[in-house]
Design an enzyme around this catalytic site. Structure first.
Site, short mmCIF file in Angstrom:
data_model
loop_
_atom_site.label_atom_id
_atom_site.label_comp_id
_atom_site.label_asym_id
_atom_site.label_seq_id
_atom_site.Cartn_x
_atom_site.Cartn_y
_atom_site.Cartn_z
CE LYS A 121 -3.41 -2.85 0.11
NZ LYS A 121 -4.36 -3.28 1.12
C1 LIG Z 1 -5.36 -4.28 1.63
C2 LIG Z 1 -6.84 -4.13 1.64
C3 LIG Z 1 -7.62 -4.41 2.78
C4 LIG Z 1 -7.11 -5.09 4.01
O1 LIG Z 1 -6.01 -4.54 4.58
P1 LIG Z 1 -5.05 -5.43 5.53
O2 LIG Z 1 -4.20 -4.37 6.13
O3 LIG Z 1 -4.32 -6.36 4.66
O4 LIG Z 1 -5.90 -6.11 6.54
C5 LIG Z 1 -8.98 -4.14 2.72
N1 LIG Z 1 -9.55 -3.65 1.62
C6 LIG Z 1 -8.85 -3.40 0.50
C7 LIG Z 1 -9.56 -2.85 -0.70
C8 LIG Z 1 -7.49 -3.64 0.47
O5 LIG Z 1 -6.80 -3.44 -0.66
#
Ligand SMILES: *Cc1c(COP(=O)(O)O)cnc(C)c1O
Length: 404
Positions: free
Chosen positions: A185
């Site tokens: 991210k």
């Molecule tokens: C990465 C992601 C999540 C979850 O995040 P985590 O930190 O991995 O629990 C939820 N929704 C979307 C759209 C994502 O890309």
């Protein structure tokens, strides 16, 4: 031929000074629940331009906590787009509620407002909007729709930290907004997440939820001993550590540069793709600044093969040449879990099902080099030419195919 090393679709960017900041915390008295958590929360709230931020152990925990703050419970329905990561829907199920899957626009994969309105029923309590790939949804229309039907609006902005809509940063666009700090991210804390909101009461509920439901400093406890605490609601251990937040703070310093680099690569792809017959980028909506968590292309011919076969062939060709393409995502309503538990089935979200057969995510991340992004386009060019030739001579699919 030896397999070239795979260029991933996403990768973290951690600098020496980020590592130093983590090391400093590891040598301090506080490994968890120390000063860095609050500093990181303040930094993120200020970046987003909102009053409150609560950092938690993952984006999934942030989603769960946001729905807890809204009192989503058994018997409720929450509408989610079917093209998203599983966590968006799973958080609804953690609260005992039912996820209702909504179709998406075929060109941009953002939640389809007409289908959304059709899926609102007497039990609907909230909508979770997903800023797919990093492009904010149609928030003006979404907010109006949610107001009209008295629904809460949660933004799953795991892709869109750093993006904006009509000049307003993501974080200010919904009742509650959630972020993830997974390594792919925009910024990372290893694992981690946060909820931002302008409602301090929700933020307080989430702080209690993050720490087992334990409440201190209650009005009723002023007459009690200083160690007094009460548990009135069920909570979790959703805490994030101080050293993770030290990393997050350093990462936040470079957020603008991270987004700028992603936009630069996206622009290069956008220009280069104009020369590709049959491949297009996803549609861009006006009035928004994209964060480009993903760079998604759509393959739409010209071909006699079914789109899915063509996509899968292209995926295999690119992977064999070291380009780590991905597919984001298989529509959730097609997954066995939701089919069994909630009776979803193919045909329920036709636009998403069609678009899904045509999409591919190209590598994009801030530390990518010019050589790498040029290699992506050159390799795509070679593979696409090869496939089009093979396809024309009818080797792969002489009958042609059609998924519709
Ligand atoms: C990465 C992601 C999540 C979850 O995040 P985590 O930190 O991995 O629990 C939820 N929704 C979307 C759209 C994502 O890309």
């Amino acid at each position: 031929m030896p397999e070239p090393s795979l260029l991933p679709y996403g990768h973290q960017w951690v600098r020496d000074e980020d590592i130093q900041a983590v090391r400093d915390v590891l040598r301090s008295d506080w490994l968890t629940q120390g000063p860095k958590v609050e500093e990181f929360e303040k930094g993120l709230a200020s970046y987003c331009g909102v009053r409150s931020c609560v950092a938690v152990s993952s984006g999934t925990a942030a989603l769960h906590a946001a729905l807890h703050a809204l009192d989503i419970r058994r018997g409720d329905e929450v509408i989610v787009p079917c093209v998203t990561f599983a966590a968006t829907a799973n958080a609804v199920i953690y609260q005992g509620a039912r996820p209702v899957f909504c179709d998406v626009a075929e060109d941009a994969l953002l939640i389809d407002l007409d289908d959304l309105e059709r899926k609102i029923g007497p039990k609907t309590k909230a909508v979770i909007a997903v800023d797919y790939a990093g492009q904010p949804c149609d928030y003006a229309e979404l907010r109006a729709l949610c107001e009209r039907h008295r629904l809460a609006l949660v933004a799953d902005a795991c892709h869109s930290l750093g993006a904006s809509y009509q000049g307003r940063r993501v974080g200010q666009l919904a009742d509650l907004t959630i972020f993830s700090f997974h390594p792919v991210k925009a910024i990372t804390t290893g694992e981690g997440g946060a909820v931002v909101t302008d409602n301090p009461e929700w933020a307080q509920k989430i702080r209690i939820f993050r720490h087992h439901g334990i409440e201190k400093n209650l009005p009723a406890s002023s007459s009690k001993a200083p160690w007094f605490y009460e548990i009135r609601t069920l909570g979790h251990n959703y805490r994030i550590t101080d050293f993770q937040c030290a990393l997050g703070l350093k990462q936040l310093e470079t957020l603008e540069e991270r987004i700028a680099r992603r936009r630069f690569i996206a622009n290069y792809y956008q220009e280069a793709l104009k020369a590709f017959e049959g491949i297009r980028p996803l549609a861009l909506r006006t009035g928004r600044d994209h964060a480009y968590h993903l760079y998604v292309i759509k393959i739409d011919g010209p071909t006699r093969m079914s789109p899915e076969n063509l996509r899968d062939e292209l995926f295999a060709e690119l992977r064999a040449r070291g380009i780590g393409v991905q597919v984001h995502y298989i529509p959730l309503h097609l997954q066995p879990l939701y089919r069994q538990e909630f009776g979803t089935a193919p045909g329920m979200c036709p636009k998403a099902e069609r678009a899904f057969t045509q999409i591919l995510s190209l590598p994009i991340f801030p530390t990518m080099t010019q050589r790498e992004w040029e290699r992506v386009i050159d390799t795509l060019d070679q593979c696409w030419d090869k496939l089009k030739c093979r396809n024309k001579s009818g080797i792969l699919s002489p009958q042609g195919g059609n998924t519709s």
